[in-house]
Design an enzyme around this catalytic site. Structure first.
Site, short mmCIF file in Angstrom:
data_model
loop_
_atom_site.label_atom_id
_atom_site.label_comp_id
_atom_site.label_asym_id
_atom_site.label_seq_id
_atom_site.Cartn_x
_atom_site.Cartn_y
_atom_site.Cartn_z
NE ARG A 1 0.39 55.92 34.87
CZ ARG A 1 1.27 55.27 34.11
NH1 ARG A 1 0.87 54.33 33.27
NH2 ARG A 1 2.55 55.56 34.19
NE ARG B 1 3.49 53.68 37.93
CZ ARG B 1 3.84 53.26 36.73
NH1 ARG B 1 2.95 52.66 35.94
NH2 ARG B 1 5.07 53.43 36.29
P1 ADP Z 1 1.18 52.61 30.07
O1 ADP Z 1 0.71 51.30 30.66
O2 ADP Z 1 1.67 52.47 28.66
O3 ADP Z 1 2.18 53.31 30.94
P2 ADP Z 1 -1.53 53.55 30.67
O4 ADP Z 1 -2.39 52.55 29.99
O5 ADP Z 1 -1.41 53.47 32.15
O6 ADP Z 1 -0.07 53.60 29.98
O7 ADP Z 1 -2.07 55.01 30.26
C1 ADP Z 1 -1.53 56.20 30.84
C2 ADP Z 1 -2.66 57.15 31.22
O8 ADP Z 1 -3.27 57.67 30.03
C3 ADP Z 1 -3.80 56.49 32.00
O9 ADP Z 1 -4.29 57.44 32.93
C4 ADP Z 1 -4.85 56.14 30.93
O10 ADP Z 1 -6.16 56.19 31.48
C5 ADP Z 1 -4.63 57.25 29.90
N1 ADP Z 1 -4.76 56.78 28.51
C6 ADP Z 1 -4.43 55.57 28.00
N2 ADP Z 1 -4.66 55.53 26.66
C7 ADP Z 1 -5.16 56.76 26.32
C8 ADP Z 1 -5.59 57.36 25.08
N3 ADP Z 1 -5.56 56.66 23.93
N4 ADP Z 1 -6.03 58.63 25.13
C9 ADP Z 1 -6.07 59.34 26.28
N5 ADP Z 1 -5.66 58.83 27.47
C10 ADP Z 1 -5.21 57.56 27.50
P1 ADP Z 2 4.98 52.32 32.51
O1 ADP Z 2 3.73 51.48 32.26
O2 ADP Z 2 4.65 53.69 32.95
O3 ADP Z 2 5.92 52.27 31.35
P2 ADP Z 2 5.84 50.16 34.22
O4 ADP Z 2 4.76 49.91 35.20
O5 ADP Z 2 5.92 49.23 33.06
O6 ADP Z 2 5.75 51.67 33.74
O7 ADP Z 2 7.24 50.13 34.94
C1 ADP Z 2 7.50 50.87 36.12
C2 ADP Z 2 8.99 50.76 36.48
O8 ADP Z 2 9.29 49.37 36.75
C3 ADP Z 2 9.97 51.17 35.40
O9 ADP Z 2 10.23 52.57 35.39
C4 ADP Z 2 11.20 50.35 35.77
O10 ADP Z 2 11.88 50.93 36.86
C5 ADP Z 2 10.60 49.04 36.24
N1 ADP Z 2 10.43 48.02 35.17
C6 ADP Z 2 9.25 47.45 34.76
N2 ADP Z 2 9.47 46.55 33.80
C7 ADP Z 2 10.82 46.54 33.57
C8 ADP Z 2 11.66 45.83 32.69
N3 ADP Z 2 11.17 44.92 31.81
N4 ADP Z 2 13.00 46.10 32.73
C9 ADP Z 2 13.50 46.99 33.60
N5 ADP Z 2 12.78 47.69 34.47
C10 ADP Z 2 11.42 47.48 34.46
#
Ligand code: ADP
Ligand code: ADP
Ligand code: ZN
Length: 223
Positions: free
Chosen positions: A127, A161
């Site tokens: 990512r 990240r």
């Molecule tokens: P989240 O917000 O749930 O943590 P992201 O939308 O950031 O997840 O997606 C994580 C990574 O996987 C990103 O690099 C994104 O481009 C990729 N990704 C998201 N959806 C898919 C999918 N359906 N298939 C393959 N890669 C994906």
């Molecule tokens: P991802 O999309 O990979 O799941 P996020 O961007 O949503 O990650 O979150 C990154 C980090 O921010 C989490 O690992 C946590 O430390 C914190 N965080 C975000 N949203 C919440 C929430 N609703 N409650 C607690 N921690 C949160």
């Protein structure tokens, strides 16, 4: 239309909420983005949450509920929102219900993206995102159309990240299974939970989500 996109780290919540935002004019409320903005601005909130996030732990419910409450009260949330990354505990889910009730708003659907852990690890490892506009990409699954140039804003700067490194990801997945997934039965009982196969490719998942929204007959056509 007010939605929650629910799922583990790397499931595709951010990717799909970008689409929903563009297609239906919904406001994306991503608590992870809000916290990262606080950390990079060096605000008191940012200083408070920095270490917790770096370790892959959850920020406390009190902090998160306050943060979301302030955001959801802003007038643009009335247009309809997509929550990405909130709620992450049952206490947050219950607080969300209370705050929506206070604002005379409601949840139309909670869309769960189901993806297994092996695939999540692969997704998170590749990512990256645009440093300027935040558009999300992946080394293998979603490359910019022109290598090194953001599709959305043309910037040439990208970031990864800090908490996407392998050691931290294990901790984040554990937090999801232990603390976040237990909210699913809560939403199931309320009849708002819809599960979507998040293992499919990006366009297919987007298509499935649109089908869900159509079936709900709550679709707000834009334009
Ligand atoms: P989240 O917000 O749930 O943590 P992201 O939308 O950031 O997840 O997606 C994580 C990574 O996987 C990103 O690099 C994104 O481009 C990729 N990704 C998201 N959806 C898919 C999918 N359906 N298939 C393959 N890669 C994906
Ligand atoms: P991802 O999309 O990979 O799941 P996020 O961007 O949503 O990650 O979150 C990154 C980090 O921010 C989490 O690992 C946590 O430390 C914190 N965080 C975000 N949203 C919440 C929430 N609703 N409650 C607690 N921690 C949160
Ligand atoms: Zn960009």
């Amino acid at each position: 239309m007010n939605l929650v996109l629910f799922g583990p780290p790397g499931a595709g919540k951010g990717t799909q909420s970008e689409f929903l935002q563009a297609k239906f004019g919904l406001v994306k409320l991503a608590t992870g983005d809000m916290l990262r903005a606080a950390v990079s601005s060096g605000s008191p909130l940012g200083r408070q949450v920095q270490d917790i996030m770096a370790k892959g732990h959850l920020v406390s419910d009190i902090i998160m509920i306050n943060l979301l409450q302030q955001r959801i009260r802003l007038p643009d949330a009335r247009r309809g929102f997509i929550l990405d990354g909130f709620p992450r505990t049952l206490a947050q889910a219950e607080a969300l219900d209370r705050m929506l009730e206070d604002e005379a708003m409601r949840l139309d659907a909670v869309i769960e993206l189901k993806v297994d852990d092996a695939k999540l690890i692969e997704r998170i490892a590749g990512r990256f995102s645009c440093a300027k506009c935040g558009a999300g990409y992946h080394d293998s699954f979603r490359q910019p159309k022109m290598a090194g140039i953001c599709d959305v804003c043309g910037s040439k700067e990208f970031i990864r990240r800090e908490d996407d490194k392998a050691e931290t990801v294990a901790q984040r997945l554990q937090a999801y299974h232990k603390k976040t997934a237990p909210s699913l039965p809560y939403y199931k009982r309320r009849g708002v939970l819809v599960s979507v196969d998040g293992m499919a490719d990006i366009d297919e998942v987007a298509h499935q989500i649109e089908e869900v929204l159509r079936a709900n007959k709550k679709i707000a056509k834009k334009g």
